[in-house]
Write a protein that holds these residues in place. Structure first.
Motif, PDB file in Angstrom:
ATOM      1  N   LEU A  29     -16.997  23.669   1.164  1.00  0.00           N
ATOM      2  CA  LEU A  29     -18.216  24.455   1.010  1.00  0.00           C
ATOM      3  C   LEU A  29     -18.307  25.424   2.177  1.00  0.00           C
ATOM      4  CD1 LEU A  29     -21.005  25.137  -0.207  1.00  0.00           C
ATOM      5  CD2 LEU A  29     -21.937  23.219   1.122  1.00  0.00           C
ATOM      6  N   ALA A  30     -18.130  26.707   1.899  1.00  0.00           N
ATOM      7  CA  ALA A  30     -18.268  27.744   2.922  1.00  0.00           C
ATOM      8  C   ALA A  30     -19.662  28.341   2.761  1.00  0.00           C
ATOM      9  CB  ALA A  30     -17.190  28.807   2.759  1.00  0.00           C
ATOM     10  N   LYS A  58     -14.144  32.738   8.319  1.00  0.00           N
ATOM     11  CA  LYS A  58     -13.046  32.435   9.237  1.00  0.00           C
ATOM     12  C   LYS A  58     -12.799  30.925   9.308  1.00  0.00           C
ATOM     13  CE  LYS A  58     -11.360  33.204  13.885  1.00  0.00           C
ATOM     14  NZ  LYS A  58     -11.737  33.196  15.261  1.00  0.00           N
ATOM     15  N   GLU A  59     -13.880  30.148   9.449  1.00  0.00           N
ATOM     16  CA  GLU A  59     -13.742  28.691   9.449  1.00  0.00           C
ATOM     17  C   GLU A  59     -13.180  28.203   8.120  1.00  0.00           C
ATOM     18  OE1 GLU A  59     -17.312  26.508  10.371  1.00  0.00           O
ATOM     19  OE2 GLU A  59     -17.531  27.484  12.322  1.00  0.00           O
ATOM     20  N   ALA A  60     -13.604  28.811   7.029  1.00  0.00           N
ATOM     21  CA  ALA A  60     -13.119  28.415   5.707  1.00  0.00           C
ATOM     22  C   ALA A  60     -11.606  28.589   5.613  1.00  0.00           C
ATOM     23  CB  ALA A  60     -13.820  29.227   4.620  1.00  0.00           C
ATOM     24  N   ILE A  72     -12.943  25.303  -3.852  1.00  0.00           N
ATOM     25  CA  ILE A  72     -13.672  25.960  -2.767  1.00  0.00           C
ATOM     26  C   ILE A  72     -14.937  26.606  -3.340  1.00  0.00           C
ATOM     27  CG2 ILE A  72     -13.617  27.795  -1.024  1.00  0.00           C
ATOM     28  CD1 ILE A  72     -10.518  27.400  -0.986  1.00  0.00           C
ATOM     29  N   LEU A  73     -16.073  26.324  -2.708  1.00  0.00           N
ATOM     30  CA  LEU A  73     -17.329  27.008  -3.003  1.00  0.00           C
ATOM     31  C   LEU A  73     -17.544  28.003  -1.868  1.00  0.00           C
ATOM     32  CD1 LEU A  73     -19.592  23.965  -3.982  1.00  0.00           C
ATOM     33  CD2 LEU A  73     -18.455  25.573  -5.526  1.00  0.00           C
ATOM     34  N   MET A  74     -17.573  29.285  -2.180  1.00  0.00           N
ATOM     35  CA  MET A  74     -17.581  30.326  -1.153  1.00  0.00           C
ATOM     36  C   MET A  74     -18.823  31.201  -1.244  1.00  0.00           C
ATOM     37  SD  MET A  74     -15.770  31.730   1.357  1.00  0.00           S
ATOM     38  CE  MET A  74     -14.094  31.147   1.096  1.00  0.00           C
ATOM     39  N   PRO A 100      -9.045  26.502  -7.241  1.00  0.00           N
ATOM     40  CA  PRO A 100     -10.173  27.260  -7.792  1.00  0.00           C
ATOM     41  C   PRO A 100     -11.198  27.612  -6.713  1.00  0.00           C
ATOM     42  CG  PRO A 100      -9.756  25.258  -9.074  1.00  0.00           C
ATOM     43  CD  PRO A 100      -8.922  25.168  -7.837  1.00  0.00           C
ATOM     44  N   ILE A 101     -11.720  28.840  -6.810  1.00  0.00           N
ATOM     45  CA  ILE A 101     -12.758  29.312  -5.903  1.00  0.00           C
ATOM     46  C   ILE A 101     -13.960  29.759  -6.729  1.00  0.00           C
ATOM     47  CG2 ILE A 101     -13.418  31.024  -4.168  1.00  0.00           C
ATOM     48  CD1 ILE A 101     -10.457  31.196  -3.356  1.00  0.00           C
ATOM     49  N   VAL A 102     -15.129  29.236  -6.356  1.00  0.00           N
ATOM     50  CA  VAL A 102     -16.378  29.646  -6.987  1.00  0.00           C
ATOM     51  C   VAL A 102     -17.144  30.469  -5.957  1.00  0.00           C
ATOM     52  CG1 VAL A 102     -18.545  28.905  -8.044  1.00  0.00           C
ATOM     53  CG2 VAL A 102     -16.460  27.558  -8.404  1.00  0.00           C
ATOM     54  N   ALA A 103     -17.378  31.741  -6.269  1.00  0.00           N
ATOM     55  CA  ALA A 103     -18.152  32.623  -5.387  1.00  0.00           C
ATOM     56  C   ALA A 103     -19.638  32.390  -5.642  1.00  0.00           C
ATOM     57  CB  ALA A 103     -17.790  34.079  -5.662  1.00  0.00           C
TER      58      ALA A 103
END
Length: 145
Positions: A29-30, A58-60, A72-74, A100-103
């Motif tokens: 979770l970013a 950056k941490e993500a 990843i939840l971004m 998978p990335i969820v914006a």
């Protein structure tokens, strides 16, 4: 956990504990907003997901390149490095090209969805996110349903 979240879980939780490759799915979770972090973590943890938190793009990237992640939840609006730049960077990493990335964004502007998907996100949700929709989206992307 708030009373509202507990009530929502009681109503919605039916055989949704994640089991990817024999273990709980690990979600990065970013997100920089503490209230959102608490809400997402409480809700998703109750469904069996393991949550790792990054407070900026950056941490993500640092976490994603070293940890084994299932999704990843971004958040898009973050300090230091925003979600767009982080997604573009993550998609250049061979290890992460299929994660998978969820914006997620609170400032849903015209064209944001297309911009996020073009950057490499698999899905786009605007805040405030309906938790049931978030869990359904996660489950679909992880092949659980």
């Amino acid at each position: 956990m708030s009373k509202l979240i507990k009530e929502m879980l009681d109503m919605e939780k039916t055989n949704t504990i994640s089991d990817v490759h024999g273990t709980k799915a690990v979600i990065l979770l970013a997100e920089d907003n503490e209230a959102n972090i608490e809400t997402f973590c409480s809700y998703l943890s109750a469904f069996g997901y393991e949550i790792i938190i990054a407070n900026n793009g950056k941490e993500a990237i640092e976490i994603a390149t070293t940890a084994t992640l299932d999704l990843i939840l971004m958040d898009i609006q973050m300090p230091i490095m925003d979600g767009f730049e982080a997604i573009l960077t993550l998609r250049k990493e061979p290890k992460l090209d299929r994660v998978p990335i969820v914006a997620l964004t609170a400032l849903a502007l015209v064209g944001d969805r297309e911009r996020c998907l073009a950057a490499g996100a698999n899905e786009y949700l605007s805040k405030p996110v309906k938790m049931k929709l978030l869990v359904t989206t996660i489950r679909e992307l992880l092949g659980e349903i």
